[in-house]
Design a protein around this motif. Structure first.
Motif, short mmCIF file in Angstrom:
data_model
loop_
_atom_site.label_atom_id
_atom_site.label_comp_id
_atom_site.label_asym_id
_atom_site.label_seq_id
_atom_site.Cartn_x
_atom_site.Cartn_y
_atom_site.Cartn_z
N LEU A 109 56.24 -56.30 95.13
CA LEU A 109 55.83 -55.27 94.17
C LEU A 109 56.97 -54.85 93.25
O LEU A 109 56.80 -54.75 92.03
N GLU A 110 58.13 -54.58 93.82
CA GLU A 110 59.25 -54.08 93.02
C GLU A 110 59.66 -55.07 91.93
O GLU A 110 60.22 -54.67 90.91
N ASN A 111 59.37 -56.37 92.13
CA ASN A 111 59.73 -57.38 91.13
C ASN A 111 58.71 -57.50 90.01
O ASN A 111 58.85 -58.37 89.15
N THR A 112 57.70 -56.65 90.03
CA THR A 112 56.62 -56.76 89.03
C THR A 112 56.40 -55.48 88.23
O THR A 112 55.43 -55.37 87.49
N LEU A 113 57.31 -54.51 88.39
CA LEU A 113 57.11 -53.22 87.73
C LEU A 113 57.67 -53.22 86.32
O LEU A 113 58.51 -54.05 85.96
N SER A 114 57.19 -52.28 85.52
CA SER A 114 57.71 -52.07 84.17
C SER A 114 58.54 -50.79 84.15
O SER A 114 58.21 -49.81 84.84
N ASP A 115 59.59 -50.79 83.36
CA ASP A 115 60.40 -49.57 83.19
C ASP A 115 59.77 -48.62 82.17
O ASP A 115 60.29 -47.53 81.94
N ASN A 116 58.64 -49.04 81.57
CA ASN A 116 58.10 -48.28 80.45
C ASN A 116 56.72 -47.67 80.70
O ASN A 116 56.06 -47.23 79.77
N GLY A 117 56.29 -47.66 81.97
CA GLY A 117 55.01 -47.04 82.26
C GLY A 117 54.36 -47.66 83.49
O GLY A 117 54.88 -48.59 84.10
N GLY A 118 53.20 -47.12 83.86
CA GLY A 118 52.50 -47.57 85.05
C GLY A 118 51.82 -48.92 84.84
O GLY A 118 51.45 -49.29 83.73
N VAL A 119 51.65 -49.67 85.94
CA VAL A 119 51.00 -50.97 85.90
C VAL A 119 49.90 -51.02 86.98
O VAL A 119 49.93 -50.26 87.94
N THR A 120 48.95 -51.93 86.80
CA THR A 120 47.90 -52.18 87.78
C THR A 120 48.25 -53.43 88.57
O THR A 120 48.59 -54.46 87.98
N ARG A 121 48.18 -53.35 89.89
CA ARG A 121 48.51 -54.50 90.73
C ARG A 121 47.48 -54.61 91.86
O ARG A 121 46.95 -53.60 92.33
N GLY A 122 47.27 -55.83 92.31
CA GLY A 122 46.43 -56.07 93.48
C GLY A 122 47.29 -56.03 94.73
O GLY A 122 48.03 -56.97 95.01
N ILE A 123 47.24 -54.93 95.47
CA ILE A 123 48.05 -54.78 96.68
C ILE A 123 47.43 -55.61 97.81
O ILE A 123 46.24 -55.50 98.09
N CYS A 124 48.26 -56.42 98.46
CA CYS A 124 47.76 -57.38 99.45
C CYS A 124 48.02 -56.91 100.88
O CYS A 124 49.08 -56.36 101.18
N GLU A 125 47.04 -57.15 101.73
CA GLU A 125 47.21 -56.98 103.17
C GLU A 125 47.15 -58.36 103.80
O GLU A 125 46.20 -59.12 103.54
N VAL A 126 48.16 -58.71 104.61
CA VAL A 126 48.20 -60.04 105.24
C VAL A 126 48.37 -59.89 106.75
O VAL A 126 48.85 -58.87 107.24
N ASN A 127 47.95 -60.94 107.48
CA ASN A 127 48.13 -60.93 108.93
C ASN A 127 49.40 -61.70 109.29
O ASN A 127 50.18 -62.11 108.41
N GLY A 128 49.63 -61.91 110.57
CA GLY A 128 50.85 -62.56 111.02
C GLY A 128 50.96 -64.01 110.63
O GLY A 128 52.05 -64.61 110.70
N GLU A 129 49.85 -64.63 110.20
CA GLU A 129 49.88 -66.03 109.77
C GLU A 129 49.95 -66.17 108.26
O GLU A 129 49.72 -67.24 107.71
#
Length: 263
Positions: A109-129
């Motif tokens: 996530l931190e590698n996809t942010l903008s310094d100039n405002g909010g962004v929309t992202r698809g937050i992922c949930e993953v299992n141990g595999e």
């Protein structure tokens, strides 16, 4: 490379971008239109806005017959993400699996942010595999007073962390996924209510999330540490230009980016 474009920008697109790429790799063009609907369906709502990324990908159904990768054409994803997906699709993917065998680039996530405002992202949930469990569209993600802030689709504050994986709409898909997209688009239109007909979209992340919920797909998340670049805000442009200059200076790319494709 298959470019999904609108007919009204065809000539400009081919002159500025297409003709350069055509010299290096085979190119196809397909066209997304608000009136390009399945079967006998018509745009009875007089809608003018395209139907979304699900419909856009469906446009390639007549030219793509093998596993394929989907990206946003105006985003920079980094070399690592492409290598990871290519390796999975050519050595591990089973296109004929009963479950849809899908892979995706998992950005930090931190590698996809903008310094100039909010962004929309698809937050992922993953299992141990490293299998994706769900993708949740999350809005207005940005640092405010040193704290990461975000909201769900109902504008309720939600907690996110800088190291979470996010989807940037970079997917590796089997060819039969296109048949499912076509059936799903028909169902989407059948259930469309008049009040939402002008804006509701048939979106790829939501389609894949639904497949996961119905246990019809296995999605392998392939982590990448690359930094995503995009021009979400006009103020982002100088940062992106500077970032590409640094990649060239560091030897990641040649000065002539297109010659790098020929390597």
């Amino acid at each position: 490379v298959v470019f999904i474009i609108r007919r009204d920008i065809e000539q400009d697109f081919k002159e500025i971008i297409g003709k350069k790429i055509e010299k290096l790799v085979p190119v196809e063009y397909v066209y997304q239109s608000v009136d390009e609907l399945p079967g006998e369906k018509k745009n009875v709502w007089n809608r003018t806005k395209p139907w979304g990324t699900g419909q856009a990908v469906l446009c390639v159904k007549d030219v793509v017959k093998e596993p394929f990768m989907v990206i946003n054409a105006d985003d920079y994803y980094g070399k690592d993400a492409f290598k990871n997906l290519y390796q999975y699709m050519t050595t591990k993917m089973n296109p004929d699996s009963t479950l849809y065998d899908i892979c995706m680039a998992g950005f930090i996530l931190e590698n996809t942010l903008s310094d100039n405002g909010g962004v929309t992202r698809g937050i992922c949930e993953v299992n141990g595999e490293n299998h994706l469990q769900r993708v949740t569209e999350t809005y207005e993600i940005q640092y405010l007073n040193g704290t990461l802030s975000a909201f769900d689709e109902k504008k309720t504050p939600v907690m996110v962390t800088p190291e979470q994986h996010v989807s940037m709409n970079m997917w590796g898909l089997p060819p039969r996924f296109l048949d499912m997209l076509g059936d799903g688009f028909t169902e989407f239109l059948d259930n469309l209510e008049e009040a939402e007909a002008a804006k509701k979209e048939y979106l790829l992340p939501k389609i894949i999330d639904q497949l996961l919920a119905e246990k019809k797909a296995i999605v392998t998340l392939l982590e990448t540490k690359d930094k995503w670049f995009g021009v979400t805000y006009k103020e982002d442009k100088p940062v992106v230009v500077e970032s590409f200059a640094k990649l060239i200076a560091d030897g990641v790319y040649r000065k002539d980016l297109f010659s790098d494709l020929q390597a």
